[in-house]
Design a protein around this motif. Structure first.
Motif, PDB file in Angstrom:
ATOM      1  N   SER A  28      19.959  58.727 -27.881  1.00  0.00           N
ATOM      2  CA  SER A  28      21.105  57.914 -28.266  1.00  0.00           C
ATOM      3  C   SER A  28      21.318  58.027 -29.762  1.00  0.00           C
ATOM      4  N   LEU A  29      22.556  58.041 -30.180  1.00  0.00           N
ATOM      5  CA  LEU A  29      22.856  58.102 -31.603  1.00  0.00           C
ATOM      6  C   LEU A  29      22.288  56.888 -32.334  1.00  0.00           C
ATOM      7  N   GLN A  30      22.205  55.759 -31.656  1.00  0.00           N
ATOM      8  CA  GLN A  30      21.651  54.548 -32.259  1.00  0.00           C
ATOM      9  C   GLN A  30      20.162  54.689 -32.551  1.00  0.00           C
ATOM     10  N   GLU A  31      19.458  55.541 -31.810  1.00  0.00           N
ATOM     11  CA  GLU A  31      18.018  55.753 -31.990  1.00  0.00           C
ATOM     12  C   GLU A  31      17.713  56.719 -33.128  1.00  0.00           C
ATOM     13  N   MET A  32      18.709  57.479 -33.563  1.00  0.00           N
ATOM     14  CA  MET A  32      18.484  58.518 -34.559  1.00  0.00           C
ATOM     15  C   MET A  32      18.442  57.932 -35.967  1.00  0.00           C
ATOM     16  N   LYS A  33      17.694  58.599 -36.828  1.00  0.00           N
ATOM     17  CA  LYS A  33      17.548  58.184 -38.224  1.00  0.00           C
ATOM     18  C   LYS A  33      18.169  59.257 -39.121  1.00  0.00           C
TER      19      LYS A  33
ATOM     20  N   SER B  63      24.129  66.181 -37.441  1.00  0.00           N
ATOM     21  CA  SER B  63      22.983  65.511 -38.054  1.00  0.00           C
ATOM     22  C   SER B  63      23.414  64.150 -38.574  1.00  0.00           C
ATOM     23  N   VAL B  64      22.492  63.208 -38.539  1.00  0.00           N
ATOM     24  CA  VAL B  64      22.760  61.864 -39.032  1.00  0.00           C
ATOM     25  C   VAL B  64      22.585  61.882 -40.540  1.00  0.00           C
ATOM     26  N   THR B  65      23.628  61.466 -41.248  1.00  0.00           N
ATOM     27  CA  THR B  65      23.606  61.440 -42.705  1.00  0.00           C
ATOM     28  C   THR B  65      23.155  60.085 -43.224  1.00  0.00           C
ATOM     29  N   ARG B  66      23.792  59.022 -42.708  1.00  0.00           N
ATOM     30  CA  ARG B  66      23.479  57.664 -43.150  1.00  0.00           C
ATOM     31  C   ARG B  66      23.646  56.692 -42.002  1.00  0.00           C
ATOM     32  N   VAL B  67      22.908  55.588 -42.099  1.00  0.00           N
ATOM     33  CA  VAL B  67      23.040  54.490 -41.151  1.00  0.00           C
ATOM     34  C   VAL B  67      23.200  53.221 -41.975  1.00  0.00           C
ATOM     35  N   ALA B  68      24.197  52.413 -41.647  1.00  0.00           N
ATOM     36  CA  ALA B  68      24.421  51.157 -42.369  1.00  0.00           C
ATOM     37  C   ALA B  68      23.208  50.242 -42.201  1.00  0.00           C
ATOM     38  N   PRO B  69      22.997  49.309 -43.120  1.00  0.00           N
ATOM     39  CA  PRO B  69      21.822  48.429 -43.059  1.00  0.00           C
ATOM     40  C   PRO B  69      21.620  47.716 -41.726  1.00  0.00           C
ATOM     41  N   LEU B  70      22.684  47.322 -41.080  1.00  0.00           N
ATOM     42  CA  LEU B  70      22.560  46.657 -39.784  1.00  0.00           C
ATOM     43  C   LEU B  70      22.697  47.630 -38.615  1.00  0.00           C
TER      44      LEU B  70
ATOM     45  N   LYS C 114      28.799  51.754 -33.278  1.00  0.00           N
ATOM     46  CA  LYS C 114      27.805  51.804 -32.195  1.00  0.00           C
ATOM     47  C   LYS C 114      28.453  51.927 -30.824  1.00  0.00           C
ATOM     48  N   ASP C 115      29.453  51.088 -30.550  1.00  0.00           N
ATOM     49  CA  ASP C 115      30.074  51.126 -29.218  1.00  0.00           C
ATOM     50  C   ASP C 115      30.808  52.435 -28.973  1.00  0.00           C
ATOM     51  N   GLU C 116      31.379  53.023 -30.022  1.00  0.00           N
ATOM     52  CA  GLU C 116      32.053  54.308 -29.888  1.00  0.00           C
ATOM     53  C   GLU C 116      31.039  55.430 -29.659  1.00  0.00           C
ATOM     54  N   ALA C 117      29.928  55.365 -30.375  1.00  0.00           N
ATOM     55  CA  ALA C 117      28.899  56.398 -30.273  1.00  0.00           C
ATOM     56  C   ALA C 117      28.119  56.304 -28.966  1.00  0.00           C
ATOM     57  N   ALA C 118      28.182  55.175 -28.293  1.00  0.00           N
ATOM     58  CA  ALA C 118      27.410  54.976 -27.066  1.00  0.00           C
ATOM     59  C   ALA C 118      27.814  55.947 -25.958  1.00  0.00           C
ATOM     60  N   ILE C 119      29.042  56.462 -25.985  1.00  0.00           N
ATOM     61  CA  ILE C 119      29.454  57.370 -24.911  1.00  0.00           C
ATOM     62  C   ILE C 119      28.979  58.803 -25.148  1.00  0.00           C
ATOM     63  N   LEU C 120      28.467  59.074 -26.339  1.00  0.00           N
ATOM     64  CA  LEU C 120      28.008  60.415 -26.698  1.00  0.00           C
ATOM     65  C   LEU C 120      26.611  60.670 -26.138  1.00  0.00           C
TER      66      LEU C 120
END
Length: 77
Positions: free
Chosen positions: A4-9, A42-49, A66-72
């Motif tokens: 998941s994109l949310q899991e990536m750093k 590649s993940v460049t940045r993630v906001a603090p939250l 997050k909700d938009e990236a969830a379908i990826l």
């Protein structure tokens, strides 16, 4: 294994393998922005939250919520 994109750093790289069912309009937008199956990003940045997430794909930067990236669907590259 899907990631998941949310899991990536920042610094993590993955390859697009598809999209979740539904959200046809937003899926079309992602495709138009270059997130096609097989594209490496590649993940460049993630906001603090954790929302939004900035990625680099095909030599340009794209910011997704997050909700938009969830379908990826992606796998680590």
């Amino acid at each position: 294994m899907d990631v998941s994109l949310q899991e990536m750093k920042p610094g993590d790289t993955a390859r697009v393998v598809g999209f979740a069912k539904g959200e046809r309009d937003y899926r079309q937008r992602l495709l138009a922005m270059g997130l096609t199956p097989g594209a490496v990003f590649s993940v460049t940045r993630v906001a603090p939250l954790g929302d939004p997430v900035e990625i680099t794909v095909r030599n340009f930067t794209l910011t997704l919520r997050k909700d938009e990236a969830a379908i990826l669907k992606a796998v680590r590259a």
